[in-house]
Design an enzyme around this catalytic site. Structure first.
Site, short mmCIF file in Angstrom:
data_model
loop_
_atom_site.label_atom_id
_atom_site.label_comp_id
_atom_site.label_asym_id
_atom_site.label_seq_id
_atom_site.Cartn_x
_atom_site.Cartn_y
_atom_site.Cartn_z
N ARG A 1 -14.03 46.64 36.15
CA ARG A 1 -14.79 47.47 35.22
C ARG A 1 -13.92 48.61 34.75
O ARG A 1 -13.49 49.46 35.53
CB ARG A 1 -16.04 48.02 35.92
CG ARG A 1 -16.93 48.89 35.04
CD ARG A 1 -18.22 49.23 35.79
NE ARG A 1 -19.14 49.98 34.97
CZ ARG A 1 -19.15 51.31 34.87
NH1 ARG A 1 -18.27 52.03 35.55
NH2 ARG A 1 -20.02 51.91 34.09
N ASP B 1 -24.48 45.98 26.19
CA ASP B 1 -23.32 45.14 25.88
C ASP B 1 -23.74 43.94 25.03
O ASP B 1 -24.89 43.86 24.59
CB ASP B 1 -22.65 44.67 27.18
CG ASP B 1 -22.18 45.85 28.03
OD1 ASP B 1 -22.00 46.94 27.47
OD2 ASP B 1 -22.02 45.67 29.25
N THR C 1 -25.64 58.74 41.22
CA THR C 1 -24.24 58.59 41.61
C THR C 1 -23.35 59.31 40.60
O THR C 1 -23.67 59.37 39.42
CB THR C 1 -23.85 57.10 41.69
OG1 THR C 1 -22.46 56.99 41.91
CG2 THR C 1 -24.22 56.33 40.42
N LYS D 1 -21.17 56.90 37.72
CA LYS D 1 -21.59 56.47 36.39
C LYS D 1 -22.45 57.54 35.75
O LYS D 1 -23.48 57.91 36.29
CB LYS D 1 -22.37 55.16 36.49
CG LYS D 1 -22.71 54.58 35.11
CD LYS D 1 -23.33 53.21 35.23
CE LYS D 1 -23.69 52.71 33.83
NZ LYS D 1 -24.28 51.39 33.87
N VAL E 1 -18.99 50.93 44.14
CA VAL E 1 -17.76 51.41 43.52
C VAL E 1 -17.06 52.36 44.49
O VAL E 1 -16.13 51.98 45.21
CB VAL E 1 -18.01 52.11 42.17
CG1 VAL E 1 -16.68 52.51 41.54
CG2 VAL E 1 -18.80 51.22 41.22
N SER E 2 -17.57 53.60 44.54
CA SER E 2 -16.81 54.64 45.25
C SER E 2 -16.72 54.40 46.76
O SER E 2 -15.74 54.80 47.38
CB SER E 2 -17.40 56.02 44.96
OG SER E 2 -18.78 56.01 45.13
N MET F 1 -42.48 73.19 66.87
CA MET F 1 -42.54 73.52 65.46
C MET F 1 -41.13 73.98 65.07
O MET F 1 -40.76 75.11 65.34
CB MET F 1 -43.58 74.63 65.20
CG MET F 1 -44.89 74.48 65.99
SD MET F 1 -45.63 72.83 66.01
CE MET F 1 -46.58 72.87 64.52
N LYS G 1 -49.14 59.64 54.92
CA LYS G 1 -50.55 60.05 55.02
C LYS G 1 -50.87 61.13 54.00
O LYS G 1 -50.20 62.16 53.95
CB LYS G 1 -50.83 60.62 56.41
CG LYS G 1 -52.24 61.15 56.57
CD LYS G 1 -52.32 62.32 57.54
CE LYS G 1 -51.95 63.65 56.92
NZ LYS G 1 -53.00 64.26 56.11
N CYS H 1 -53.31 68.50 57.85
CA CYS H 1 -51.96 68.56 58.45
C CYS H 1 -52.02 68.21 59.93
O CYS H 1 -51.14 67.52 60.45
CB CYS H 1 -51.37 69.96 58.29
SG CYS H 1 -51.38 70.52 56.58
N1 3NM Z 1 -23.50 50.56 37.28
P1 3NM Z 1 -21.13 53.95 43.18
S1 3NM Z 1 -24.42 52.43 38.70
C1 3NM Z 1 -21.08 50.65 37.61
O1 3NM Z 1 -26.93 51.38 37.47
C2 3NM Z 1 -22.43 51.13 37.87
O2 3NM Z 1 -26.03 49.80 36.35
C3 3NM Z 1 -24.64 51.15 37.61
O3 3NM Z 1 -21.06 53.50 41.65
C4 3NM Z 1 -25.96 50.76 37.10
O4 3NM Z 1 -21.18 52.70 44.00
C5 3NM Z 1 -22.76 52.18 38.72
O5 3NM Z 1 -19.90 54.74 43.38
C6 3NM Z 1 -21.83 52.99 39.52
O6 3NM Z 1 -22.38 54.77 43.31
C7 3NM Z 1 -22.05 52.79 41.00
MG MG Z 2 -21.80 47.71 30.60
#
Ligand code: 3NM
Ligand code: MG
Length: 535
Positions: free
Chosen positions: A46, A96, A141, A144, A204-205, A289, A365, A457
């Site tokens: 990519r 795309d 993330t 992207k 990815v990362s 608590m 709850k 609560c």
């Molecule tokens: N596509 P990482 S999120 C290439 O949501 C890509 O379609 C995405 O990167 C989508 O694993 C993304 O570092 C990046 O979070 C994901």
């Molecule tokens: Mg694309």
């Protein structure tokens, strides 16, 4: 390799930007290192900015590496580059080239994957003959920008559940997947047949940015195949327990709390701390608590349960909740989430979404409007609905909803989240035994409970004591425990309200603590008269 046989378990997506890769690293070198680990099962090249010539050159180098490793190479977006290189296929996003065109250009034998973020996109991709779906963006993330929507594990799960049963399509999820969440995401995305389960994770990362790509990828694959610490021991199936069988188990559950004095770790608001601690003591638990998240890892090791009560939400408080959630999830100990006023403000709606997405909640709850807000936060209804139904305060719901409809809604929520959901009201509803499992209704209680602050609560606190004392994490043990908590709590309220010395909500409070204690003591002594009141 036939495209039907491709293993999508650990799907590596490359990134050539220095922010992810680090300045000195070369994308091919990182992919080579990752493949050497033997865990990566699929690679997508990519690069959204490179010149075509450079893309083809790099893709050729990558293809030589993936061929040697016996895994497919797909090219993001660029059908022309895939054709030039002769690799195994492409991955296309919603912006795309269309799927039909890609298919015409590539032919039937190539792999085409499509990014989808909602059910409509998924159905269209399935109809168009996509070989696999990249479902996301799961978590926010930095890798992207312009991600259209963060769908969370709930959104992912909803898409998986709606894939046509006869579709051969494979699935990976993408967006913020790393070692901290891979095991949970995989477990939460596994479904009983005929529903589709997730086939893999795309990252990815977590690999491209790792100092040791081979080690990082091996660890991801291991986590993917290991159930998270909080997963129930037995495979999940529909609960068939009848109400009478459940009632029969209540005495032992009351005694289990008394015998084990489980820790009830409350992260709760100032208004209810004192009452909640006293309620915990009265039902036989050991309260603490503690609102500071750094303590949670130590406390989670003590075999109790956590209550996250969003009564007073602050930015700092939210950070503490998330630390505690991670600690209890990591220790495999139960978490009860009380989304107080979840729909009341934009801040609370956002906090609810963050908490629900950040980890696994064993028991959710809330009153009906809070549950409604959780449904919106899970992407099951649009946010506008939640805003339109904005709560007036933290004490009231939109009125008694039609019980059958409510039952169906909470069952859907519990199925999606693989947990137990309790919707409180005049009648309390409990479910969590599968998509066809029962919804139990508890009709006990007294109106004084609605006139004293913090009684909702404190019910969360009581539930935490019971799920902490349950024998196992399986719904067969957890559902009866939650029901026992509801009966203990609500019947004690009735007994207190009927006392001669109780003349209103003020005198009710100490009497309620008495009766919570007396119900426990009577049960331990073998006197089960109180349970005859169960409705
Ligand atoms: N596509 P990482 S999120 C290439 O949501 C890509 O379609 C995405 O990167 C989508 O694993 C993304 O570092 C990046 O979070 C994901
Ligand atoms: Mg694309």
């Amino acid at each position: 390799m036939r495209k039907q046989d491709v293993d999508y378990s650990l799907y590596l997506v490359t990134d050539s930007t220095p922010a992810v890769l680090g300045v000195r690293r070369d994308v091919c070198a990182v992919v080579e290192a990752a493949l050497r680990g033997g865990a990566v099962t699929c690679v997508q090249y990519r690069d959204k900015t490179g010149d075509t010539g450079a893309l083809v050159t790099t893709a050729r180098r990558l293809h030589a590496l993936t061929q040697r490793a016996g895994v497919p190479l797909l090219v993001n977006d660029r059908v022309d580059v895939a054709l030039a290189v002769g690799c195994e296929g492409v991955h296309i996003g919603q912006d795309d080239v269309e799927l039909a065109t890609a298919r015409r250009l590539l032919g039937e034998n190539k792999i085409i994957g499509v990014t989808v973020s909602n059910v409509e996109e998924m159905l269209e991709a399935c109809r168009g003959g996509a070989d696999y779906l990249g479902i996301g963006t799961v978590f926010a993330t930095v890798t992207k920008e312009n991600t259209k929507s963060i769908i969370g594990v709930d959104g992912l799960q909803q898409i998986l559940l709606r894939i046509p049963a006869d579709s051969p399509v494979k699935t990976v999820c993408i967006g913020g997947i790393n070692a901290s969440n891979a095991s949970r995401v995989a477990w939460q995305s596994s479904n009983p047949a005929p529903h589709h389960s997730l086939d893999g994770i795309a990252v990815v990362s977590a690999i491209m940015g790792a100092a040791d790509p081979a080690g990082a990828s091996r660890e991801l694959l291991r986590l993917l195949r290991t159930p998270p610490p909080f997963a129930p021991p037995s495979p999940r199936h529909t609960i068939t327990t009848t109400p009478d069988e459940l009632l029969g188990r209540v005495p032992d559950l009351v005694r289990a709390v008394a015998a084990r004095t489980p820790l009830s770790h409350n992260m709760t608001n100032l208004v209810v701390q004192n009452l909640a601690a006293n309620v915990a003591l009265a039902v036989g638990a050991s309260p603490i608590m503690a609102n500071y998240g750094e303590e949670a890892a130590d406390l989670a090791r003590l075999g109790g349960a956590l209550v996250v009560n969003m009564g007073t939400v602050t930015p700092e408080g939210l950070v503490n909740y998330l630390k505690a959630l991670a600690a209890y999830n990591g220790a495999g100990r139960p978490v009860v989430y009380d989304p107080v006023g979840a729909g009341a403000t934009a801040v609370r709606r956002a906090a609810t979404k963050t908490i629900l997405g950040a980890g696994y909640i064993d028991v959710l709850k809330g009153n009906q409007s809070e549950i409604q807000a959780c449904i919106a936060a899970s992407g099951m209804s649009d946010d506008q609905t939640a805003e339109a139904q904005q709560q007036r305060g933290v004490d009231s719901g939109p009125g008694e909803a039609d019980a059958t409809k409510l039952g169906g809604v909470i069952r859907d929520l519990a199925t999606l989240r693989k947990n137990i959901v309790v919707a409180t009201g005049k009648t309390d509803y409990v479910t969590g035994g599968g998509a066809d499992g029962p919804v139990f209704a508890v009709d006990n209680g007294h109106e004084y409970l609605g006139m004293v602050t913090g009684t909702g609560c404190c019910l969360g606190t009581t539930i935490s004591a019971y799920v902490a004392a349950a024998a196992t994490a399986s719904p067969e043990d957890r559902l009866p425990a939650v029901l026992a908590a509801l009966l203990h709590y609500n019947i004690a309220a009735e007994l207190a309200a009927e006392r001669n010395d109780v003349r209103g909500p003020g005198t009710f409070v100490p009497a309620f603590l008495d009766e919570l204690y007396r119900v426990r003591k009577a049960t331990v002594d073998g006197d089960l008269g109180w349970l005859k009141r169960a409705r």
